[in-house]
Design an enzyme around this catalytic site. Structure first.
Site, PDB file in Angstrom:
ATOM      1  N   ASP A   8      31.466  19.862  13.906  1.00 18.08           N
ATOM      2  CA  ASP A   8      30.872  18.597  13.506  1.00 18.08           C
ATOM      3  C   ASP A   8      29.354  18.853  13.413  1.00 18.08           C
ATOM      4  OD1 ASP A   8      30.655  15.658  13.315  1.00 18.08           O
ATOM      5  OD2 ASP A   8      29.720  15.841  15.276  1.00 18.08           O
ATOM      6  N   ASP A  10      26.386  16.122  13.189  1.00 24.43           N
ATOM      7  CA  ASP A  10      25.558  15.178  13.944  1.00 24.43           C
ATOM      8  C   ASP A  10      26.041  15.081  15.388  1.00 24.43           C
ATOM      9  OD1 ASP A  10      24.064  12.850  14.648  1.00 24.43           O
ATOM     10  OD2 ASP A  10      25.711  11.580  13.988  1.00 24.43           O
ATOM     11  N   GLY A  45      30.512   9.491  14.456  1.00 20.44           N
ATOM     12  CA  GLY A  45      31.557  10.097  13.625  1.00 20.44           C
ATOM     13  C   GLY A  45      32.151   9.167  12.586  1.00 20.44           C
ATOM     14  N   ARG A  48      29.430   5.552   7.002  1.00 16.13           N
ATOM     15  CA  ARG A  48      28.331   4.594   6.866  1.00 16.13           C
ATOM     16  C   ARG A  48      28.836   3.157   6.703  1.00 16.13           C
ATOM     17  NH1 ARG A  48      24.614   6.245   2.085  1.00 16.13           N
ATOM     18  NH2 ARG A  48      24.869   8.230   3.197  1.00 16.13           N
ATOM     19  N   SER A 115      29.132  12.830   7.395  1.00 17.15           N
ATOM     20  CA  SER A 115      27.860  12.426   6.765  1.00 17.15           C
ATOM     21  C   SER A 115      27.719  12.870   5.316  1.00 17.15           C
ATOM     22  CB  SER A 115      26.692  12.997   7.565  1.00 17.15           C
ATOM     23  OG  SER A 115      25.481  12.683   6.918  1.00 17.15           O
ATOM     24  N   ASN A 117      24.888  12.923   4.049  1.00 17.56           N
ATOM     25  CA  ASN A 117      23.584  13.597   4.053  1.00 17.56           C
ATOM     26  C   ASN A 117      23.684  15.047   4.536  1.00 17.56           C
ATOM     27  OD1 ASN A 117      21.589  11.445   3.272  1.00 17.56           O
ATOM     28  ND2 ASN A 117      22.602  10.393   4.977  1.00 17.56           N
TER      29      ASN A 117
HETATM   30  P1  B16 Z   1      25.782   9.185   6.578  1.00 19.74           P
HETATM   31  P2  B16 Z   1      29.137  13.568  11.973  1.00 19.74           P
HETATM   32  C1  B16 Z   1      28.455  11.111  11.158  1.00 19.74           C
HETATM   33  O1  B16 Z   1      28.174  12.485  11.227  1.00 19.74           O
HETATM   34  C2  B16 Z   1      27.647  10.364  12.212  1.00 19.74           C
HETATM   35  O2  B16 Z   1      28.083  10.715  13.524  1.00 19.74           O
HETATM   36  C3  B16 Z   1      27.824   8.881  12.037  1.00 19.74           C
HETATM   37  O3  B16 Z   1      27.013   8.180  12.972  1.00 19.74           O
HETATM   38  C4  B16 Z   1      27.427   8.495  10.598  1.00 19.74           C
HETATM   39  O4  B16 Z   1      27.628   7.094  10.390  1.00 19.74           O
HETATM   40  C5  B16 Z   1      28.255   9.304   9.613  1.00 19.74           C
HETATM   41  O5  B16 Z   1      28.058  10.688   9.845  1.00 19.74           O
HETATM   42  C6  B16 Z   1      27.895   8.995   8.167  1.00 19.74           C
HETATM   43  O6  B16 Z   1      26.588   9.443   7.947  1.00 19.74           O
HETATM   44  O7  B16 Z   1      25.321   7.760   6.579  1.00 19.74           O
HETATM   45  O8  B16 Z   1      24.648  10.183   6.649  1.00 19.74           O
HETATM   46  O9  B16 Z   1      26.730   9.475   5.436  1.00 19.74           O
HETATM   47  O10 B16 Z   1      29.020  13.277  13.429  1.00 19.74           O
HETATM   48  O11 B16 Z   1      30.540  13.392  11.426  1.00 19.74           O
HETATM   49  O12 B16 Z   1      28.507  14.884  11.588  1.00 19.74           O
HETATM   50 MG    MG Z   2      29.136  13.898  15.508  1.00 19.84          MG
END
Ligand code: B16
Ligand code: MG
Length: 215
Positions: A8, A10, A45, A48, A115, A117
């Site tokens: 993972d 974030d 996780g 958005r 994410s 991003n």
């Molecule tokens: P984005 P991961 C997740 O990343 C985050 O934990 C979660 O808080 C966020 O809402 C999600 O990505 C979407 O992110 O807005 O940048 O598309 O933990 O799966 O790496």
């Molecule tokens: Mg995470």
């Protein structure tokens, strides 16, 4: 025998979780929606739009789908502003060492993140070339705890799910990994998750390579 590790992003490789919190908080305050760190824990996780739905449970008014899309876009612009300054100094303890030692020992490594991003974050951290595959929020339609992102990562690596270990900080991600038929190392916020196959505080206090060799 584990032959691949899916990380993972974030909360495991980088602490962008605080940037997500600050960006959601800014948006919620502007809209007068109650939001705090306890609610924020439910967003780990989660995609958005699903995160926004959780935040809007505390809103005094209803938002149309068009308004919701605008709120999510506004939060993302605040978030992207915050992650512009990310650098390799923001990698979490033990992350870089774990990635390098796995690669050097022939273990395939992938990212499995919700994410959208992910490409920007990996570029800022300078870690793009370390991974054999990336599956992220741009590739999937169902977010964790659905196993889609991890199954896709395994497929991109050419590995069977049973040969993969996932590293996760979110309870939703631990469930996703188990549903994918994979073993899971819970770290950070998931360090006490009884569902995880194995747990550790962070990657600096766990030797993934030794674990793989013993398994
Ligand atoms: P984005 P991961 C997740 O990343 C985050 O934990 C979660 O808080 C966020 O809402 C999600 O990505 C979407 O992110 O807005 O940048 O598309 O933990 O799966 O790496
Ligand atoms: Mg995470």
């Amino acid at each position: 025998m584990i032959q691949a590790v899916i990380f993972d992003l974030d909360g495991v490789i980088v602490s962008t979780d605080e940037c997500h919190y600050q960006a959601w908080k800014r948006m919620a305050e502007e809209e007068n929606i109650p939001f705090n760190r306890t609610i924020n824990e439910r967003l780990r996780g989660v995609s958005r739009m699903e995160s926004l739905d959780i935040i809007l449970e505390n809103s005094a008014r209803e938002y149309s789908n068009k308004e919701k899309a605008a709120l999510a876009a506004r939060k993302n612009s605040y978030y992207v502003e915050l992650i512009q300054s990310l650098s390799e100094n923001d990698l979490l303890p033990g992350a870089l060492h774990a990635l390098r030692s796995l690669r050097e020992n022939g273990i395939k490594i992938a990212i499995g993140s919700s994410s959208k991003n992910t490409p920007l974050i990996m570029k800022r951290l300078g870690i793009e070339s370390l991974f054999d595959a990336v599956a992220d929020g741009n590739d999937i339609s169902r977010s964790k705890p659905d196993p889609e992102v991890f199954l896709l990562a395994a497929q991109k690596l050419g590995m069977s799910p049973g040969d993969c270990l996932v590293v996760e900080d979110a309870d939703s991600g631990v469930e996703a990994a188990l549903r994918a038929g994979m073993k899971v190392l819970g770290v950070g916020s998931a360090k006490n998750n009884p569902r995880a196959t194995v747990t550790a505080g962070d990657l600096s206090s766990f030797d993934i390579l030794s674990y793989i060799r013993q398994s």
